[in-house]
Design a protein around this motif. Structure first.
Motif, PDB file in Angstrom:
ATOM      1  N   THR A 261       4.234  30.102  12.758  1.00 47.20           N
ATOM      2  CA  THR A 261       5.216  31.046  13.283  1.00 47.20           C
ATOM      3  C   THR A 261       6.602  30.416  13.264  1.00 47.20           C
ATOM      4  O   THR A 261       6.747  29.188  13.203  1.00 47.20           O
ATOM      5  CB  THR A 261       4.866  31.472  14.721  1.00 47.20           C
ATOM      6  N   ARG A 262       7.600  31.267  13.331  1.00 46.97           N
ATOM      7  CA  ARG A 262       8.976  30.805  13.397  1.00 46.97           C
ATOM      8  C   ARG A 262       9.661  31.452  14.592  1.00 46.97           C
ATOM      9  O   ARG A 262       9.155  32.429  15.152  1.00 46.97           O
ATOM     10  CB  ARG A 262       9.720  31.126  12.100  1.00 46.97           C
ATOM     11  N   LEU A 263      10.811  30.925  14.958  1.00 49.36           N
ATOM     12  CA  LEU A 263      11.508  31.345  16.167  1.00 49.36           C
ATOM     13  C   LEU A 263      12.926  31.789  15.824  1.00 49.36           C
ATOM     14  O   LEU A 263      13.632  31.119  15.068  1.00 49.36           O
ATOM     15  CB  LEU A 263      11.551  30.189  17.169  1.00 49.36           C
ATOM     16  N   LEU A 278      17.656  30.526  13.452  1.00 49.63           N
ATOM     17  CA  LEU A 278      16.268  30.691  13.016  1.00 49.63           C
ATOM     18  C   LEU A 278      15.652  29.317  12.816  1.00 49.63           C
ATOM     19  O   LEU A 278      16.145  28.512  12.025  1.00 49.63           O
ATOM     20  CB  LEU A 278      16.210  31.483  11.704  1.00 49.63           C
ATOM     21  N   TYR A 279      14.599  29.031  13.574  1.00 52.72           N
ATOM     22  CA  TYR A 279      13.838  27.793  13.425  1.00 52.72           C
ATOM     23  C   TYR A 279      12.571  28.121  12.645  1.00 52.72           C
ATOM     24  O   TYR A 279      11.798  29.006  13.036  1.00 52.72           O
ATOM     25  CB  TYR A 279      13.483  27.208  14.788  1.00 52.72           C
ATOM     26  N   PRO A 298      13.534  23.741   8.637  1.00 58.08           N
ATOM     27  CA  PRO A 298      14.989  23.880   8.613  1.00 58.08           C
ATOM     28  C   PRO A 298      15.486  24.980   9.538  1.00 58.08           C
ATOM     29  O   PRO A 298      14.737  25.879   9.912  1.00 58.08           O
ATOM     30  CB  PRO A 298      15.280  24.215   7.153  1.00 58.08           C
ATOM     31  N   VAL A 299      16.758  24.866   9.937  1.00 56.14           N
ATOM     32  CA  VAL A 299      17.386  25.781  10.871  1.00 56.14           C
ATOM     33  C   VAL A 299      18.511  26.521  10.165  1.00 56.14           C
ATOM     34  O   VAL A 299      19.317  25.927   9.456  1.00 56.14           O
ATOM     35  CB  VAL A 299      17.944  25.017  12.095  1.00 56.14           C
ATOM     36  N   LEU A 300      18.537  27.845  10.357  1.00 56.56           N
ATOM     37  CA  LEU A 300      19.577  28.673   9.742  1.00 56.56           C
ATOM     38  C   LEU A 300      20.289  29.466  10.819  1.00 56.56           C
ATOM     39  O   LEU A 300      19.677  29.898  11.786  1.00 56.56           O
ATOM     40  CB  LEU A 300      18.967  29.626   8.714  1.00 56.56           C
ATOM     41  N   GLY A 301      21.598  29.678  10.674  1.00 56.64           N
ATOM     42  CA  GLY A 301      22.339  30.501  11.609  1.00 56.64           C
ATOM     43  C   GLY A 301      23.699  29.919  11.926  1.00 56.64           C
ATOM     44  O   GLY A 301      24.143  28.934  11.333  1.00 56.64           O
ATOM     45  N   LEU A 374       9.557  35.789  17.975  1.00 57.44           N
ATOM     46  CA  LEU A 374       8.711  35.008  17.074  1.00 57.44           C
ATOM     47  C   LEU A 374       8.197  35.909  15.952  1.00 57.44           C
ATOM     48  O   LEU A 374       8.116  37.129  16.093  1.00 57.44           O
ATOM     49  CB  LEU A 374       7.563  34.348  17.826  1.00 57.44           C
ATOM     50  N   ASN A 375       7.853  35.283  14.845  1.00 54.20           N
ATOM     51  CA  ASN A 375       7.355  36.012  13.684  1.00 54.20           C
ATOM     52  C   ASN A 375       6.470  35.082  12.869  1.00 54.20           C
ATOM     53  O   ASN A 375       6.600  33.851  12.948  1.00 54.20           O
ATOM     54  CB  ASN A 375       8.518  36.512  12.819  1.00 54.20           C
ATOM     55  N   ARG A 376       5.571  35.656  12.107  1.00 55.84           N
ATOM     56  CA  ARG A 376       4.720  34.852  11.224  1.00 55.84           C
ATOM     57  C   ARG A 376       5.544  34.341  10.044  1.00 55.84           C
ATOM     58  O   ARG A 376       6.493  34.979   9.607  1.00 55.84           O
ATOM     59  CB  ARG A 376       3.552  35.669  10.714  1.00 55.84           C
ATOM     60  N   ARG A 377       5.145  33.206   9.529  1.00 57.59           N
ATOM     61  CA  ARG A 377       5.861  32.606   8.408  1.00 57.59           C
ATOM     62  C   ARG A 377       5.385  33.144   7.063  1.00 57.59           C
ATOM     63  O   ARG A 377       5.920  32.811   6.032  1.00 57.59           O
ATOM     64  CB  ARG A 377       5.704  31.083   8.429  1.00 57.59           C
ATOM     65  N   HIS A 378       4.340  33.962   7.040  1.00 58.50           N
ATOM     66  CA  HIS A 378       3.814  34.476   5.761  1.00 58.50           C
ATOM     67  C   HIS A 378       3.717  35.973   5.814  1.00 58.50           C
ATOM     68  O   HIS A 378       3.869  36.583   6.870  1.00 58.50           O
ATOM     69  CB  HIS A 378       2.447  33.875   5.463  1.00 58.50           C
TER      70      HIS A 378
END
Length: 378
Positions: A261-263, A278-279, A298-301, A374-378
Motif C-alpha cells: 500500500t501507499r500513503l 505521496l509515500y 520514493p516521495v512525490l509532492g 491509503l491505496n494499493r500499489r497495484h
C-alpha cells in the motif's frame, strides 16, 4: 467422551463430514428414512426452512456455524441465525501456511471467486435457491422459469463530504476495489476490510486523485471531533464520515497488512495553501508491535518530506504515553517535539498542536484541513 443432548427427528444426518467431503465434486445425496426434511443437507447446510421443524418462523433463515479462522470448520462452537434470504457459507484461506476456515451467513445470490469456497457459493446470475447437488450453483436454474437479474448499483453524484453510496450486494474490501468495479465518483462507500463475513465500515473514497480508489482513514476540517482519545478509541475508530473521523487502527492494519500500500497526506492552511505528499510504501504492524509505522519512498509532492523520519516509531495514545498525553492525541511520535515532522491529530486550531507539518505549519492555529489516504500499489 460422550456427547449428550437433544435432537429433532427431522435431522437429516448426524454424522459430521470432513472438509474433504465438502470439496469432493462427486458427492452423493445421503438417503435415510427421514423424509420430513426438504433441504437439510449435512454438506451444504441449505436448511432454509428449518428442516421441517414445527413452529420455525417464516422470517428466519438457516442456523449456521459462525466462526472466524478455525482450523477445523466442523468444530466451530458458535452458531448464528441467518436472515431468510441467506444461506450458510464456509470460506477457506491460507494464513501463516495453515488452512483456516471462516463460517457464517451470506446472501444466497452472492458469488465471489477471490476466496476458496468450501460450500455455500452462489451464482450472481443463476438461481436464488440453495441446490443440494450443485455446490457452485452453476446449473441450478436450468429447469426453473425463475429469471434472476442483477441490478447494478445506482448512478449517483455525491458531494465528497456529504453523500452516501449504497453498494447493495457488492462487497468491496476497500475503495481501490470499488473504483476498479466501476465506481469512479468520490463519496461514502461501505467496505469490508475483513471480508464479507466480517464487520463493515463506512468510509470516504477519493476517486479523483490519481490513480483513483483512495481510502480515507483520517479527515479533519472544523474541529468538531475530539482526537484526544485513548487506545481503544483509536483501535476501533471514531467520528463519522460526514464529519471528522479516524477509521480505526484495526482497519488500517488490515488494509495495509499486504505491505503493498501507499500513503497520501494532504494539509490545507487557512490561507488556502495546500500541500500534498505521496509515500510509495506504507503499512503498520499489529498490536504486538504497537502498530509500528513502516514508511518508505520514493516521495512525490510539494510538501516537506520529513515524515519519513518517523518510520519505525510505535503508535501511542494519551493513556499509553506521556508524550502522546502532552500532544493531546494518538500518533507515531518521535521524541522530542522537533522530530515529529508530521502530526495531524493534535488540538484543532490551537497553539498546543505542535508541528502539524514541520516547516509548513508550526502550530494548529494555521491549519484548516488534513487528510490521510491509503491505496494499493497495484
Amino acid at each position: 467422551m460422550y456427547h449428550t443432548g437433544c435432537y429433532s427427528q427431522s435431522v437429516c444426518n448426524l454424522r459430521r463430514r470432513s472438509v474433504e467431503d465438502f470439496s469432493n465434486q462427486n458427492i452423493t445425496i445421503a438417503t435415510s428414512n427421514i423424509t420430513r426434511c426438504v433441504e437439510c443437507c449435512s454438506y451444504d447446510a441449505c436448511n432454509v426452512i428449518g428442516c421441517g421443524s414445527p413452529g420455525y418462523p417464516d422470517n428466519r433463515g438457516p442456523l449456521c456455524f459462525s466462526c472466524n479462522q478455525e482450523l477445523n470448520p466442523l468444530l466451530c462452537p458458535s452458531v448464528r441465525v441467518c436472515n431468510k434470504d441467506q444461506v450458510c457459507k464456509i470460506e477457506e484461506r491460507i494464513e501463516f501456511d495453515e488452512r483456516v476456515f471462516t463460517s457464517g451467513c451470506v446472501n444466497n445470490q452472492t458469488c465471489r471467486t477471490s476466496v476458496v469456497d468450501v460450500f455455500g457459493k452462489r451464482s450472481l446470475a443463476g438461481c436464488p435457491k440453495c441446490c443440494s447437488t450443485d455446490l457452485c450453483n452453476d446449473a441450478c436454474g436450468v429447469s426453473s422459469n425463475f429469471n434472476f437479474q442483477v441490478t447494478p448499483p445506482p448512478t449517483f453524484t455525491p458531494d465528497i463530504t456529504e453523500s452516501t453510496n449504497t453498494t447493495g450486494d457488492y462487497w468491496y474490501t476497500d475503495c481501490y476495489e470499488a473504483y476498479h468495479s466501476g465506481h469512479t465518483v468520490s463519496g461514502v462507500y461501505t467496505i469490508y476490510p475483513w471480508g464479507r463475513l466480517g464487520k463493515s465500515l463506512q468510509v470516504l473514497c477519493d476517486m479523483d486523485i490519481p490513480p483513483g480508489g483512495w481510502t480515507v482513514f483520517q479527515k479533519r476540517f472544523d474541529g468538531s471531533v475530539i482526537f484526544d482519545r485513548h487506545w481503544d478509541d483509536y483501535k476501533n475508530g471514531f467520528g463519522t464520515v460526514k464529519s471528522e473521523y479516524w477509521l480505526g487502527n484495526e482497519a488500517i492494519y488490515e488494509l495495509t497488512r499486504s505491505e503493498q500500500t501507499r500513503l497520501h497526506v494532504s494539509l490545507t492552511l487557512k490561507n488556502g495553501t495546500e500541500y500534498n505528499l505521496l509515500y510509495n510504501y506504507f503499512y503498520i504492524g499489529n498490536e504486538t508491535t504497537r502498530l509500528r509505522l513502516y514508511l518508505l519512498g520514493p516521495v512525490l509532492g510539494n510538501g516537506v518530506q520529513g515524515f519519513l523520519r518517523q518510520s519505525g516509531e510505535i503508535f501511542a495514545t494519551p493513556d499509553t504515553s506521556s508524550l502522546a498525553k502532552t500532544n493531546n492525541g494518538g500518533w507515531w511520535f518521535s521524541p522530542p517535539y522537533y522530530h515529529n515532522m508530521l502530526y495531524f491529530n493534535g488540538d484543532y486550531g490551537m497553539p498546543t498542536w505542535i508541528y502539524p507539518w514541520y516547516g509548513l505549519a508550526d502550530t494548529g492555529e494555521t491549519v484548516l484541513k488534513t487528510k490521510m489516504m491509503l491505496n494499493r500499489r497495484h
